[in-house]
Design a protein around this motif. Structure first.
Motif, PDB file in Angstrom:
ATOM      1  N   PRO A 307      46.967  29.717  37.820  1.00 25.26           N
ATOM      2  CA  PRO A 307      45.700  30.051  37.162  1.00 25.26           C
ATOM      3  C   PRO A 307      45.487  29.253  35.879  1.00 25.26           C
ATOM      4  O   PRO A 307      44.396  28.711  35.662  1.00 25.26           O
ATOM      5  CB  PRO A 307      45.828  31.552  36.862  1.00 25.26           C
ATOM      6  CG  PRO A 307      47.259  31.892  37.012  1.00 25.26           C
ATOM      7  CD  PRO A 307      47.849  30.878  37.949  1.00 25.26           C
ATOM      8  N   ALA A 308      46.518  29.167  35.048  1.00 18.76           N
ATOM      9  CA  ALA A 308      46.347  28.495  33.753  1.00 18.76           C
ATOM     10  C   ALA A 308      45.970  27.031  33.960  1.00 18.76           C
ATOM     11  O   ALA A 308      45.033  26.519  33.338  1.00 18.76           O
ATOM     12  CB  ALA A 308      47.621  28.612  32.922  1.00 18.76           C
ATOM     13  N   LEU A 309      46.684  26.340  34.852  1.00 20.19           N
ATOM     14  CA  LEU A 309      46.405  24.916  35.051  1.00 20.19           C
ATOM     15  C   LEU A 309      45.056  24.706  35.736  1.00 20.19           C
ATOM     16  O   LEU A 309      44.320  23.795  35.386  1.00 20.19           O
ATOM     17  CB  LEU A 309      47.524  24.269  35.879  1.00 20.19           C
ATOM     18  CG  LEU A 309      48.884  24.207  35.186  1.00 20.19           C
ATOM     19  CD1 LEU A 309      49.898  23.510  36.081  1.00 20.19           C
ATOM     20  CD2 LEU A 309      48.781  23.484  33.851  1.00 20.19           C
ATOM     21  N   SER A 310      44.737  25.565  36.700  1.00 21.49           N
ATOM     22  CA  SER A 310      43.469  25.385  37.417  1.00 21.49           C
ATOM     23  C   SER A 310      42.279  25.600  36.501  1.00 21.49           C
ATOM     24  O   SER A 310      41.237  24.984  36.671  1.00 21.49           O
ATOM     25  CB  SER A 310      43.372  26.359  38.583  1.00 21.49           C
ATOM     26  OG  SER A 310      44.426  26.143  39.472  1.00 21.49           O
ATOM     27  N   GLU A 572      42.306  34.934  31.736  1.00 16.01           N
ATOM     28  CA  GLU A 572      42.292  33.981  32.841  1.00 16.01           C
ATOM     29  C   GLU A 572      43.457  32.997  32.867  1.00 16.01           C
ATOM     30  O   GLU A 572      43.539  32.185  33.773  1.00 16.01           O
ATOM     31  CB  GLU A 572      40.947  33.240  32.885  1.00 16.01           C
ATOM     32  CG  GLU A 572      39.718  34.151  32.839  1.00 16.01           C
ATOM     33  CD  GLU A 572      39.548  35.084  34.048  1.00 16.01           C
ATOM     34  OE1 GLU A 572      40.362  34.980  34.983  1.00 16.01           O
ATOM     35  OE2 GLU A 572      38.610  35.906  34.040  1.00 16.01           O
ATOM     36  N   VAL A 573      44.366  33.071  31.894  1.00 20.42           N
ATOM     37  CA  VAL A 573      45.562  32.225  32.045  1.00 20.42           C
ATOM     38  C   VAL A 573      46.657  32.962  32.814  1.00 20.42           C
ATOM     39  O   VAL A 573      47.731  32.407  33.048  1.00 20.42           O
ATOM     40  CB  VAL A 573      46.145  31.695  30.711  1.00 20.42           C
ATOM     41  CG1 VAL A 573      45.151  30.814  29.988  1.00 20.42           C
ATOM     42  CG2 VAL A 573      46.627  32.812  29.820  1.00 20.42           C
ATOM     43  N   GLN A 574      46.395  34.210  33.199  1.00 20.82           N
ATOM     44  CA  GLN A 574      47.433  35.003  33.856  1.00 20.82           C
ATOM     45  C   GLN A 574      47.045  35.363  35.281  1.00 20.82           C
ATOM     46  O   GLN A 574      45.867  35.351  35.636  1.00 20.82           O
ATOM     47  CB  GLN A 574      47.676  36.305  33.077  1.00 20.82           C
ATOM     48  CG  GLN A 574      48.087  36.115  31.633  1.00 20.82           C
ATOM     49  CD  GLN A 574      49.519  35.604  31.471  1.00 20.82           C
ATOM     50  OE1 GLN A 574      50.261  35.455  32.439  1.00 20.82           O
ATOM     51  NE2 GLN A 574      49.899  35.332  30.229  1.00 20.82           N
ATOM     52  N   LEU A 575      48.064  35.726  36.056  1.00 12.42           N
ATOM     53  CA  LEU A 575      47.828  36.188  37.414  1.00 12.42           C
ATOM     54  C   LEU A 575      47.222  37.594  37.405  1.00 12.42           C
ATOM     55  O   LEU A 575      47.341  38.339  36.425  1.00 12.42           O
ATOM     56  CB  LEU A 575      49.135  36.192  38.204  1.00 12.42           C
ATOM     57  CG  LEU A 575      49.672  34.800  38.582  1.00 12.42           C
ATOM     58  CD1 LEU A 575      51.060  34.908  39.193  1.00 12.42           C
ATOM     59  CD2 LEU A 575      48.733  34.091  39.553  1.00 12.42           C
ATOM     60  N   GLY A 576      46.617  37.949  38.547  1.00 18.85           N
ATOM     61  CA  GLY A 576      45.845  39.184  38.652  1.00 18.85           C
ATOM     62  C   GLY A 576      46.571  40.457  38.290  1.00 18.85           C
ATOM     63  O   GLY A 576      45.976  41.376  37.732  1.00 18.85           O
ATOM     64  N   PHE A 577      47.867  40.545  38.589  1.00 23.50           N
ATOM     65  CA  PHE A 577      48.530  41.832  38.375  1.00 23.50           C
ATOM     66  C   PHE A 577      48.572  42.224  36.900  1.00 23.50           C
ATOM     67  O   PHE A 577      48.742  43.389  36.565  1.00 23.50           O
ATOM     68  CB  PHE A 577      49.951  41.838  38.967  1.00 23.50           C
ATOM     69  CG  PHE A 577      50.963  41.067  38.170  1.00 23.50           C
ATOM     70  CD1 PHE A 577      51.665  41.678  37.148  1.00 23.50           C
ATOM     71  CD2 PHE A 577      51.204  39.730  38.440  1.00 23.50           C
ATOM     72  CE1 PHE A 577      52.602  40.975  36.404  1.00 23.50           C
ATOM     73  CE2 PHE A 577      52.136  39.013  37.704  1.00 23.50           C
ATOM     74  CZ  PHE A 577      52.837  39.634  36.683  1.00 23.50           C
ATOM     75  N   LYS A 578      48.414  41.240  35.999  1.00 21.38           N
ATOM     76  CA  LYS A 578      48.444  41.563  34.573  1.00 21.38           C
ATOM     77  C   LYS A 578      47.081  42.078  34.080  1.00 21.38           C
ATOM     78  O   LYS A 578      46.964  42.549  32.957  1.00 21.38           O
ATOM     79  CB  LYS A 578      48.867  40.332  33.754  1.00 21.38           C
ATOM     80  CG  LYS A 578      50.324  39.930  34.030  1.00 21.38           C
ATOM     81  CD  LYS A 578      50.882  38.953  33.010  1.00 21.38           C
ATOM     82  CE  LYS A 578      51.029  39.499  31.625  1.00 21.38           C
ATOM     83  NZ  LYS A 578      52.206  40.352  31.418  1.00 21.38           N
ATOM     84  N   LEU A 579      46.077  41.985  34.940  1.00 16.41           N
ATOM     85  CA  LEU A 579      44.719  42.353  34.525  1.00 16.41           C
ATOM     86  C   LEU A 579      44.455  43.807  34.884  1.00 16.41           C
ATOM     87  O   LEU A 579      43.882  44.129  35.922  1.00 16.41           O
ATOM     88  CB  LEU A 579      43.718  41.415  35.187  1.00 16.41           C
ATOM     89  CG  LEU A 579      44.106  39.914  35.065  1.00 16.41           C
ATOM     90  CD1 LEU A 579      43.017  39.041  35.616  1.00 16.41           C
ATOM     91  CD2 LEU A 579      44.428  39.542  33.614  1.00 16.41           C
ATOM     92  N   GLN A 613      52.973  35.051  33.518  1.00 15.98           N
ATOM     93  CA  GLN A 613      52.777  34.540  34.880  1.00 15.98           C
ATOM     94  C   GLN A 613      51.565  33.618  34.900  1.00 15.98           C
ATOM     95  O   GLN A 613      50.510  33.953  35.410  1.00 15.98           O
ATOM     96  CB  GLN A 613      52.616  35.691  35.889  1.00 15.98           C
ATOM     97  CG  GLN A 613      53.881  36.523  36.026  1.00 15.98           C
ATOM     98  CD  GLN A 613      54.888  35.984  37.026  1.00 15.98           C
ATOM     99  OE1 GLN A 613      55.079  36.534  38.085  1.00 15.98           O
ATOM    100  NE2 GLN A 613      55.560  34.897  36.681  1.00 15.98           N
ATOM    101  N   SER A 614      51.769  32.474  34.290  1.00 12.61           N
ATOM    102  CA  SER A 614      50.683  31.494  34.254  1.00 12.61           C
ATOM    103  C   SER A 614      50.768  30.556  35.454  1.00 12.61           C
ATOM    104  O   SER A 614      49.914  29.719  35.646  1.00 12.61           O
ATOM    105  CB  SER A 614      50.770  30.681  32.965  1.00 12.61           C
ATOM    106  OG  SER A 614      52.014  30.007  32.940  1.00 12.61           O
TER     107      SER A 614
END
Ligand SMILES: Nc1nc2c(c(=O)[nH]1)N[C@H]1C(S)=C(S)[C@@H](COP(=O)(O)O)O[C@H]1N2
Ligand SMILES: [Mo]
Length: 615
Positions: A307-310, A572-579, A613-614
């Motif tokens: 996510p972070a790089l994209s 948005e730099v993290q994966l969904g589970f952290k949201l 989890q970037s």
């Protein structure tokens, strides 16, 4: 169709890209509500967290999720026909027999005969003798590569089973997958990606059990860093010693020679080999593609899922979006698997002892030395293979720690990316957005929901100068922030949505975190699968990123129950589970070691995920 209803009202219409609402001026913010949040109220949330186990019991894993088998892999042909790949076995067998017949027939044709005299299969290189032989480092690197590949492939397949579908667009729309080993997505409107996951036998998957992606990723990403290091050393050494010339075709004649070798193999009259000095052209092409194309592509497509790089490298990710990257990553693995099968078959069937001596004993004879070294190395591989899953069950925290030590530095690096909004427009919004996680079931939540959240209060406290209680009216009165962004679930699906709500910068202007506050903990109304409320901790630095917000709207409608009503986090730099969805409170803390199990979130405590989890 349900997902039609959930479309944005503007879906399909061309609207201009949205501008960021900009940083609100703190002076203009509405007077924050008089706080009724005491630190004790927030302490109460901590008491409702659970710690999680330090071992994995497959029977109770992930809320006692039952094992679920997938179906045999299928590829979609046209709109909705699915081809079962198991048919490739008989088809492949028939093709093989046919190829043998054709190749034998071809060799009888005079023109082909003279073609093969002209191109015998191996190109003579004048100074090949200088680079003949295999130094010991090649043997060692070959072994490390092979050993690590077993874990990488097993854990990679495991990761894939967590969302057993592949797509070419970032929308992950049911029925638009091109490959799946799971039944079609059921009509159930609240079907979750977790329900969609499947299990693997423990000796194939690593660790095999359903939804064990947290642990599988430590194996995959952790060993990958070592595998890349091994590869890097290999590249340096082959270029430093000139041995790259054994692996890189330097003349167009490689192609006719490769065709010649192919005919020789299929006609079962195999070429005479002298791989001590030089590889035959087909072998050369296969090794070249594996070392210089497949391996780098594995890295690039792997990172293409971050996510972070994209979000940062927009140009690249518009082509190599997460789903293209994931599909290609899978195809690269398929190449590696095919390569392994053919490579091993040919090593065994062409002068086995001599071949093993080359790679395992750095010598060019037909003695048994290489064989015994190989046999010993296979013992190591088999022990590693058999022990990996039981070790993961017994010592999951060790796997989590070592994995984080290996891949953590890269993850931390990628997190320092504060991307601006504007990557997507209304046109990009996904027609279908998967649901995930465990829905809230408490009476407290139901009552709030049934009353349209009139009695809802977001409590923000902890290390802040101005703890507040905010109702929905007050939240909606704060400066509005909108963004169209892509969601990256750790399981592999993605989707784009427009989020409306309040920037976390605004929230911080209101509550005024103290300098000691380093982490921000979001508490949900919902429990996790193992009981105890769902929560997650985020570094405070990321709370002032452009794309970090509390969303109460999704695609211009109030957030639905399934997607986290009344309030969810976007970072948005993290994966969904952290949201965290269904947020009821936010606490600013110095560190998270005293919160829950102390690993930084519910999945971190219970399913051994990483707190960063970037990737
Ligand atoms: N409270 C809570 N929040 C949660 C989860 C959960 O299980 N409970 N799942 C997370 C995961 S794994 C994902 S991918 C996203 C999914 O959000 P969506 O259902 O809106 O797609 O929510 C995250 N937030
Ligand atoms: Mo997720």
């Amino acid at each position: 169709m349900l997902f039609r209803e959930r479309q944005s009202p503007y879906f399909g219409a061309t609207l201009p890209a949205m501008a960021d609402a900009g940083d609100p001026d703190p002076e203009e913010l509405p007077e924050p509500a008089r706080s009724r949040v005491s630190p004790e109220a927030i302490e109460g949330f901590r008491e409702r967290l659970t710690r999680g186990d330090d071992i994995v019991d497959p029977a109770t894993w992930a809320g006692s999720v039952p094992e679920a088998t997938g179906i045999s892999p299928r590829v979609r042909i046209g709109r909705d026909k699915w081809f079962n790949l198991l048919w490739l076995l008989p088809i492949g067998f028939v093709l093989l027999i046919t190829a043998v017949a054709v190749a034998k027939g071809l060799r009888d044709i005079p023109a082909v005969h003279s073609f093969m005299e002209r191109y015998p299969g191996t190109i003579d290189v004048p100074d090949a003798e200088e680079r003949a032989g295999f130094p010991a480092w090649v043997g060692w690197q070959h072994f490390f590569n092979l050993f690590m590949m077993t874990f990488i492939i097993r854990s990679g397949v495991q990761i894939m089973t967590d969302h057993p579908r592949l797509y070419w667009t970032r929308h992950s729309t049911p029925g638009r997958d091109w490959f799946r080993f799971q039944k079609p997505v059921p009509e159930d409107p609240l079907w979750t990606a977790k329900q969609d996951s499947v299990s693997l036998p423990g000796q194939i998957g690593l660790p095999g059990i359903r939804h064990s992606i947290g642990l599988a990723r430590w194996w995959h990403l952790g060993i990958n860093t070592l595998w890349l290091l091994n590869g890097l050393i290999f590249f340096v050494l082959i270029f430093a010693t000139g041995r790259w010339q054994r692996l890189v075709p330097t003349s167009w004649e490689v192609f006719p020679n490769a065709v010649s070798v192919l005919i020789q193999y299929f006609s079962l009259e195999w070429p005479t080999e002298n791989s001590w000095a030089a590889y035959n052209s087909l072998q050369l092409l296969a090794y070249f593609l594996t070392v210089f194309v497949a391996a780098p592509l594995a890295l690039v497509t792997g990172l293409g899922m971050s996510p972070a790089l994209s979000t940062r490298f927009k140009r690249i990710s518009s082509v190599l979006n997460i789903q293209v990257a994931r599909s290609l990553h899978f195809l690269v693995m398929t190449w590696f698997l095919l390569f392994i099968v053919i490579h091993v078959t040919l090593v065994v069937t062409t002068e086995l002892l001599r071949n093993l001596n080359h790679m395992y004993a750095a010598r060019n004879d037909a003695s048994w030395v290489g064989f015994w070294v190989f046999a010993a190395s296979m013992v190591v591989v088999i022990v590693g293979w058999v022990a990996a899953t039981p070790l993961t069950f017994r010592r999951p925290r060790l796997v989590q720690r070592v994995g984080y030590a290996l891949i953590g530095p890269a993850q931390r690096l990628f997190e320092h990316i504060d991307s601006k909004p504007g990557q997507y427009t209304e046109e990009d919004i996904s027609p279908y957005f998967w649901h995930n996680g465990k829905y809230p079931e408490s009476d407290e939540y139901k009552a709030l929901f049934n009353n349209n959240f009139a009695d809802y209060r977001l409590r923000i406290s902890g290390l802040v100068d101005n703890p507040v209680d905010l109702d929905m009216g007050q939240l909606r009165a704060l400066p509005h922030h909108e963004q169209i962004t892509q969601h990256f679930c750790i399981q592999g699906w993605s989707g784009i949505a427009k989020w409306g709500g309040v920037s976390m910068r605004t929230i911080m202007d209101v509550v005024k975190p103290r300098p000691e506050a380093k982490w921000v903990v979001f508490y949900s109304f919902a429990e996790g699968p193992d009981r105890g409320i769902y929560y997650d901790a985020h570094p405070i630095e990321q709370m002032s990123y452009h794309l970090t917000m509390l969303a109460y709207d999704m695609n211009d409608a109030a957030l639905s129950f399934g997607h986290g009503a009344p309030l969810r986090l976007r970072n948005e730099v993290q994966l969904g589970f952290k949201l965290v969805k269904w947020i009821q409170a936010i606490e600013f803390v110095e560190d998270f070691s005293e919160v829950g199990g102390g690993y930084g979130g519910y999945n971190e405590d219970h399913e051994f995920f990483g707190y960063r989890q970037s990737i």
